[in-house]
Scaffold this active site. Structure first.
Site, PDB file in Angstrom:
ATOM      1  N   HIS A 136       0.816  -1.215   0.000  1.00  0.00           N
ATOM      2  CA  HIS A 136       0.000   0.000   0.000  1.00  0.00           C
ATOM      3  C   HIS A 136       0.853   1.270   0.000  1.00  0.00           C
ATOM      4  CE1 HIS A 136       0.847   1.017   4.212  1.00  0.00           C
ATOM      5  NE2 HIS A 136       0.913  -0.301   4.374  1.00  0.00           N
ATOM      6  N   HIS A 145      12.358  -0.707 -12.290  1.00  0.00           N
ATOM      7  CA  HIS A 145      12.211  -2.151 -12.485  1.00  0.00           C
ATOM      8  C   HIS A 145      12.335  -2.832 -11.129  1.00  0.00           C
ATOM      9  CE1 HIS A 145      13.774  -6.052 -14.681  1.00  0.00           C
ATOM     10  NE2 HIS A 145      12.809  -6.304 -13.808  1.00  0.00           N
TER      11      HIS A 145
HETATM   12  C1  COA Z   1      24.591  -5.566  -7.399  1.00  0.00           C
HETATM   13  C2  COA Z   1      25.051  -5.918  -8.788  1.00  0.00           C
HETATM   14  C3  COA Z   1      24.339  -5.012  -9.806  1.00  0.00           C
HETATM   15  C4  COA Z   1      26.550  -5.631  -8.816  1.00  0.00           C
HETATM   16  O1  COA Z   1      27.069  -5.975 -10.035  1.00  0.00           O
HETATM   17  P1  COA Z   1      28.582  -5.540 -10.355  1.00  0.00           P
HETATM   18  O2  COA Z   1      28.708  -4.045 -10.266  1.00  0.00           O
HETATM   19  O3  COA Z   1      28.954  -6.195 -11.637  1.00  0.00           O
HETATM   20  O4  COA Z   1      29.401  -6.088  -9.114  1.00  0.00           O
HETATM   21  P2  COA Z   1      30.417  -7.339  -9.041  1.00  0.00           P
HETATM   22  O5  COA Z   1      29.787  -8.577  -9.567  1.00  0.00           O
HETATM   23  O6  COA Z   1      31.724  -6.875  -9.617  1.00  0.00           O
HETATM   24  O7  COA Z   1      30.588  -7.525  -7.468  1.00  0.00           O
HETATM   25  C5  COA Z   1      31.284  -6.572  -6.674  1.00  0.00           C
HETATM   26  C6  COA Z   1      31.300  -7.092  -5.251  1.00  0.00           C
HETATM   27  O8  COA Z   1      29.962  -7.039  -4.716  1.00  0.00           O
HETATM   28  C7  COA Z   1      29.534  -8.348  -4.313  1.00  0.00           C
HETATM   29  N1  COA Z   1      28.132  -8.472  -4.694  1.00  0.00           N
HETATM   30  C8  COA Z   1      27.619  -8.286  -5.931  1.00  0.00           C
HETATM   31  N2  COA Z   1      26.292  -8.454  -5.923  1.00  0.00           N
HETATM   32  C9  COA Z   1      25.969  -8.775  -4.658  1.00  0.00           C
HETATM   33  C10 COA Z   1      24.738  -9.076  -4.032  1.00  0.00           C
HETATM   34  N3  COA Z   1      23.581  -9.065  -4.733  1.00  0.00           N
HETATM   35  N4  COA Z   1      24.743  -9.338  -2.711  1.00  0.00           N
HETATM   36  C11 COA Z   1      25.915  -9.346  -2.011  1.00  0.00           C
HETATM   37  N5  COA Z   1      27.123  -9.060  -2.559  1.00  0.00           N
HETATM   38  C12 COA Z   1      27.138  -8.785  -3.875  1.00  0.00           C
HETATM   39  C13 COA Z   1      30.431  -9.320  -5.065  1.00  0.00           C
HETATM   40  O9  COA Z   1      30.539 -10.545  -4.393  1.00  0.00           O
HETATM   41  C14 COA Z   1      31.729  -8.540  -5.101  1.00  0.00           C
HETATM   42  O10 COA Z   1      32.351  -8.660  -3.850  1.00  0.00           O
HETATM   43  P3  COA Z   1      33.961  -8.730  -3.720  1.00  0.00           P
HETATM   44  O11 COA Z   1      34.464  -7.422  -4.268  1.00  0.00           O
HETATM   45  O12 COA Z   1      34.184  -8.895  -2.261  1.00  0.00           O
HETATM   46  O13 COA Z   1      34.377  -9.881  -4.551  1.00  0.00           O
HETATM   47  C15 COA Z   1      24.736  -7.398  -9.184  1.00  0.00           C
HETATM   48  O14 COA Z   1      25.611  -8.302  -8.524  1.00  0.00           O
HETATM   49  C16 COA Z   1      23.316  -7.803  -8.842  1.00  0.00           C
HETATM   50  O15 COA Z   1      22.986  -8.204  -7.711  1.00  0.00           O
HETATM   51  N6  COA Z   1      22.435  -7.688  -9.872  1.00  0.00           N
HETATM   52  C17 COA Z   1      21.041  -8.031  -9.741  1.00  0.00           C
HETATM   53  C18 COA Z   1      20.610  -8.812 -10.975  1.00  0.00           C
HETATM   54  C19 COA Z   1      19.126  -9.113 -10.962  1.00  0.00           C
HETATM   55  O16 COA Z   1      18.472  -9.137  -9.940  1.00  0.00           O
HETATM   56  N7  COA Z   1      18.590  -9.322 -12.145  1.00  0.00           N
HETATM   57  C20 COA Z   1      17.162  -9.580 -12.287  1.00  0.00           C
HETATM   58  C21 COA Z   1      16.774  -9.417 -13.729  1.00  0.00           C
HETATM   59  S1  COA Z   1      15.040  -9.636 -13.936  1.00  0.00           S
END
Ligand code: COA
Length: 209
Positions: A136, A145
């Site tokens: 709500h 998104h």
């Molecule tokens: C948050 C996010 C955008 C970061 O992506 P990124 O900038 O490429 O980051 P990286 O993969 O380089 O990760 C960087 C650090 O953050 C950490 N990290 C990334 N995503 C994380 C998450 N969701 N939760 C906890 N830690 C996370 C990684 O382990 C890494 O840690 P380290 O430096 O200690 O190794 C991505 O991981 C994410 O969660 N995307 C969501 C995707 C999604 O939900 N898609 C749905 C489509 S419908």
């Protein structure tokens, strides 16, 4: 004017949106993709360039759905097509529950199993993805998104073009700025500034991890 819809996009997100449109009784005439796109998407011919949009408009098509996951690209293509005279349509699953008191913008996708509760406000071009719940009085700005299985408690405000990653939870009364990113599986318990990426439980700015 032709009633069939032009879907901009030809990837996985477009497949889901096409099935939403068909489930609400609409017919999709063409997808518009790019040179790397597949030839057909769920059996619908893919025209492989935005350059086709003007010709389609001239042929009498006027209804468009922008089925692109990237918030910024979705907004850009919505601006381009509406400037050509297309109208944005919505794609709302019959298996979603949408409160009669919620307000819905244009060009939104609301997917199966999602719930939008009383007096929530969903801005133009938002995606409420599979199984996400928007409780709500939440307010989603333009082009937000909310990925699958997220849960937004009551009165959460999310600024334009922000992305809430799959399975995230947000406690009541939280404010999130524009173009923010909440990583998958996060639990948000404090406000988030614009253009910041947060991850974790509780969610913290990525550069602090
Ligand atoms: C948050 C996010 C955008 C970061 O992506 P990124 O900038 O490429 O980051 P990286 O993969 O380089 O990760 C960087 C650090 O953050 C950490 N990290 C990334 N995503 C994380 C998450 N969701 N939760 C906890 N830690 C996370 C990684 O382990 C890494 O840690 P380290 O430096 O200690 O190794 C991505 O991981 C994410 O969660 N995307 C969501 C995707 C999604 O939900 N898609 C749905 C489509 S419908």
């Amino acid at each position: 004017m032709r009633p069939e819809i032009i879907v901009v996009g030809a990837g996985g997100h477009a497949k889901v949106c096409i099935e939403l449109l068909q489930a609400q009784g609409d017919k999709v005439a063409y997808c518009v993709g790019n040179p790397d796109s597949v030839d057909s998407c769920l059996g619908i011919e893919v025209l492989k360039s935005d350059d086709h949009l003007q010709a389609l408009r001239t042929e009498g098509y006027e209804r468009v759905f922008i089925a692109i996951g990237s918030n910024a690209v979705r907004k850009k293509l919505a601006t381009k097509t509406t400037e050509m005279g297309f109208q944005l349509v919505n794609a709302i699953s019959p298996a979603a529950i949408v409160s009669p008191s919620a307000s819905l913008g244009l060009g939104i996708a609301v997917m199966a199993g999602s719930v939008i509760n009383a007096e929530a406000s969903i801005g133009d071009l938002c995606i409420v993805n599979t199984g996400a719940t928007i409780d709500h009085d939440c307010v989603l700005g333009l082009g937000v998104h909310v990925a699958p299985q997220c849960a937004l408690a009551g009165n959460v405000h999310i600024g334009s073009l922000s992305f809430i990653g799959v399975g995230s939870k947000i406690i009541p009364e939280i404010y999130i700025g524009e173009s923010a990113v909440v990583g998958a599986g996060s639990v948000v318990i404090s406000n988030i500034d614009s253009a910041v990426t947060v991850v974790g439980v509780p969610a913290k700015a990525l550069h602090k991890i």
